[in-house]
Design a protein around this motif. Sequence first.
Motif, PDB file in Angstrom:
ATOM      1  N   THR A   4     -36.110   5.807 -50.004  1.00  0.00           N
ATOM      2  CA  THR A   4     -35.942   7.111 -49.365  1.00  0.00           C
ATOM      3  C   THR A   4     -36.601   7.129 -47.998  1.00  0.00           C
ATOM      4  N   SER A   5     -36.133   8.052 -47.163  1.00  0.00           N
ATOM      5  CA  SER A   5     -36.692   8.145 -45.813  1.00  0.00           C
ATOM      6  C   SER A   5     -38.159   8.570 -45.864  1.00  0.00           C
ATOM      7  N   SER A   6     -38.518   9.419 -46.815  1.00  0.00           N
ATOM      8  CA  SER A   6     -39.911   9.857 -46.915  1.00  0.00           C
ATOM      9  C   SER A   6     -40.821   8.705 -47.346  1.00  0.00           C
ATOM     10  N   ALA A   7     -40.299   7.837 -48.215  1.00  0.00           N
ATOM     11  CA  ALA A   7     -41.085   6.676 -48.646  1.00  0.00           C
ATOM     12  C   ALA A   7     -41.263   5.688 -47.495  1.00  0.00           C
ATOM     13  N   LYS A   8     -40.231   5.550 -46.662  1.00  0.00           N
ATOM     14  CA  LYS A   8     -40.322   4.667 -45.501  1.00  0.00           C
ATOM     15  C   LYS A   8     -41.351   5.197 -44.508  1.00  0.00           C
ATOM     16  N   LYS A   9     -41.330   6.513 -44.314  1.00  0.00           N
ATOM     17  CA  LYS A   9     -42.296   7.132 -43.417  1.00  0.00           C
ATOM     18  C   LYS A   9     -43.713   6.977 -43.970  1.00  0.00           C
ATOM     19  N   ALA A  10     -43.879   7.155 -45.269  1.00  0.00           N
ATOM     20  CA  ALA A  10     -45.195   6.996 -45.899  1.00  0.00           C
ATOM     21  C   ALA A  10     -45.725   5.587 -45.700  1.00  0.00           C
ATOM     22  N   THR A  11     -44.830   4.601 -45.805  1.00  0.00           N
ATOM     23  CA  THR A  11     -45.222   3.203 -45.593  1.00  0.00           C
ATOM     24  C   THR A  11     -45.712   2.996 -44.166  1.00  0.00           C
ATOM     25  N   ARG A  12     -45.019   3.590 -43.204  1.00  0.00           N
ATOM     26  CA  ARG A  12     -45.427   3.474 -41.802  1.00  0.00           C
ATOM     27  C   ARG A  12     -46.795   4.125 -41.579  1.00  0.00           C
ATOM     28  N   LYS A  13     -46.981   5.297 -42.177  1.00  0.00           N
ATOM     29  CA  LYS A  13     -48.248   6.017 -42.034  1.00  0.00           C
ATOM     30  C   LYS A  13     -49.403   5.220 -42.634  1.00  0.00           C
ATOM     31  N   ILE A  14     -49.166   4.641 -43.796  1.00  0.00           N
ATOM     32  CA  ILE A  14     -50.199   3.849 -44.466  1.00  0.00           C
ATOM     33  C   ILE A  14     -50.585   2.645 -43.604  1.00  0.00           C
ATOM     34  N   ALA A  15     -49.586   1.990 -43.037  1.00  0.00           N
ATOM     35  CA  ALA A  15     -49.853   0.816 -42.196  1.00  0.00           C
ATOM     36  C   ALA A  15     -50.665   1.197 -40.965  1.00  0.00           C
ATOM     37  N   ARG A  16     -50.317   2.336 -40.350  1.00  0.00           N
ATOM     38  CA  ARG A  16     -51.050   2.806 -39.176  1.00  0.00           C
ATOM     39  C   ARG A  16     -52.499   3.118 -39.526  1.00  0.00           C
ATOM     40  N   ARG A  17     -52.678   3.833 -40.631  1.00  0.00           N
ATOM     41  CA  ARG A  17     -54.017   4.239 -41.067  1.00  0.00           C
ATOM     42  C   ARG A  17     -54.857   3.015 -41.429  1.00  0.00           C
ATOM     43  N   ALA A  18     -54.238   2.031 -42.081  1.00  0.00           N
ATOM     44  CA  ALA A  18     -54.947   0.808 -42.468  1.00  0.00           C
ATOM     45  C   ALA A  18     -55.438   0.062 -41.228  1.00  0.00           C
ATOM     46  N   ALA A  19     -54.608   0.047 -40.182  1.00  0.00           N
ATOM     47  CA  ALA A  19     -54.993  -0.631 -38.942  1.00  0.00           C
ATOM     48  C   ALA A  19     -56.187   0.071 -38.295  1.00  0.00           C
ATOM     49  N   VAL A  20     -56.178   1.396 -38.296  1.00  0.00           N
ATOM     50  CA  VAL A  20     -57.280   2.169 -37.723  1.00  0.00           C
ATOM     51  C   VAL A  20     -58.559   1.915 -38.515  1.00  0.00           C
ATOM     52  N   ASN A  21     -58.445   1.952 -39.845  1.00  0.00           N
ATOM     53  CA  ASN A  21     -59.609   1.730 -40.700  1.00  0.00           C
ATOM     54  C   ASN A  21     -60.170   0.325 -40.522  1.00  0.00           C
ATOM     55  N   LYS A  22     -59.284  -0.650 -40.367  1.00  0.00           N
ATOM     56  CA  LYS A  22     -59.712  -2.029 -40.174  1.00  0.00           C
ATOM     57  C   LYS A  22     -60.511  -2.155 -38.879  1.00  0.00           C
ATOM     58  N   THR A  23     -60.047  -1.498 -37.838  1.00  0.00           N
ATOM     59  CA  THR A  23     -60.744  -1.515 -36.556  1.00  0.00           C
ATOM     60  C   THR A  23     -62.113  -0.880 -36.682  1.00  0.00           C
ATOM     61  N   ARG A  24     -62.180   0.259 -37.360  1.00  0.00           N
ATOM     62  CA  ARG A  24     -63.454   0.961 -37.518  1.00  0.00           C
ATOM     63  C   ARG A  24     -64.439   0.137 -38.339  1.00  0.00           C
ATOM     64  N   ARG A  25     -63.947  -0.476 -39.415  1.00  0.00           N
ATOM     65  CA  ARG A  25     -64.819  -1.289 -40.281  1.00  0.00           C
ATOM     66  C   ARG A  25     -65.361  -2.485 -39.505  1.00  0.00           C
ATOM     67  N   SER A  26     -64.504  -3.104 -38.703  1.00  0.00           N
ATOM     68  CA  SER A  26     -64.905  -4.244 -37.885  1.00  0.00           C
ATOM     69  C   SER A  26     -65.969  -3.824 -36.872  1.00  0.00           C
ATOM     70  N   ARG A  27     -65.779  -2.675 -36.278  1.00  0.00           N
ATOM     71  CA  ARG A  27     -66.721  -2.139 -35.292  1.00  0.00           C
ATOM     72  C   ARG A  27     -68.097  -1.920 -35.924  1.00  0.00           C
ATOM     73  N   VAL A  28     -68.105  -1.358 -37.125  1.00  0.00           N
ATOM     74  CA  VAL A  28     -69.362  -1.125 -37.840  1.00  0.00           C
ATOM     75  C   VAL A  28     -70.058  -2.450 -38.124  1.00  0.00           C
ATOM     76  N   ARG A  29     -69.303  -3.425 -38.593  1.00  0.00           N
ATOM     77  CA  ARG A  29     -69.880  -4.736 -38.911  1.00  0.00           C
ATOM     78  C   ARG A  29     -70.496  -5.380 -37.668  1.00  0.00           C
ATOM     79  N   THR A  30     -69.837  -5.210 -36.520  1.00  0.00           N
ATOM     80  CA  THR A  30     -70.340  -5.776 -35.266  1.00  0.00           C
ATOM     81  C   THR A  30     -71.688  -5.160 -34.908  1.00  0.00           C
ATOM     82  N   TYR A  31     -71.792  -3.826 -35.003  1.00  0.00           N
ATOM     83  CA  TYR A  31     -73.032  -3.146 -34.671  1.00  0.00           C
ATOM     84  C   TYR A  31     -74.155  -3.546 -35.628  1.00  0.00           C
ATOM     85  N   VAL A  32     -73.843  -3.644 -36.906  1.00  0.00           N
ATOM     86  CA  VAL A  32     -74.847  -4.032 -37.896  1.00  0.00           C
ATOM     87  C   VAL A  32     -75.287  -5.479 -37.646  1.00  0.00           C
ATOM     88  N   ARG A  33     -74.332  -6.340 -37.301  1.00  0.00           N
ATOM     89  CA  ARG A  33     -74.652  -7.749 -37.031  1.00  0.00           C
ATOM     90  C   ARG A  33     -75.598  -7.871 -35.838  1.00  0.00           C
TER      91      ARG A  33
END
Length: 88
Positions: A4-33
Amino acid sequence: MANTSSAKKATRKIARRAAVNKTRRSRVRTYVRKVEEALAAGDKTAAEAAFQAAQPELMRAASKGVIHKNTASRKVSRLAQRVKTLTA
């Protein structure tokens, strides 16, 4: 695969959010390091400066839901304790 189109959109949203979270987690690890490296080197001023930069970054990640609030608080507490023992 999403049908469905809504499921496709949800997949896109999840991928975008995962990328943002990955960046934030990496940033935190850098500061802690940076704090860890300053502590290992025994550099008091660098450790304090790195800790002052890392603390808001950890709390920001917690407020955004990247890491749990208690996890961020625990990390801040333990880093503060180690910085304090270095200065003593």
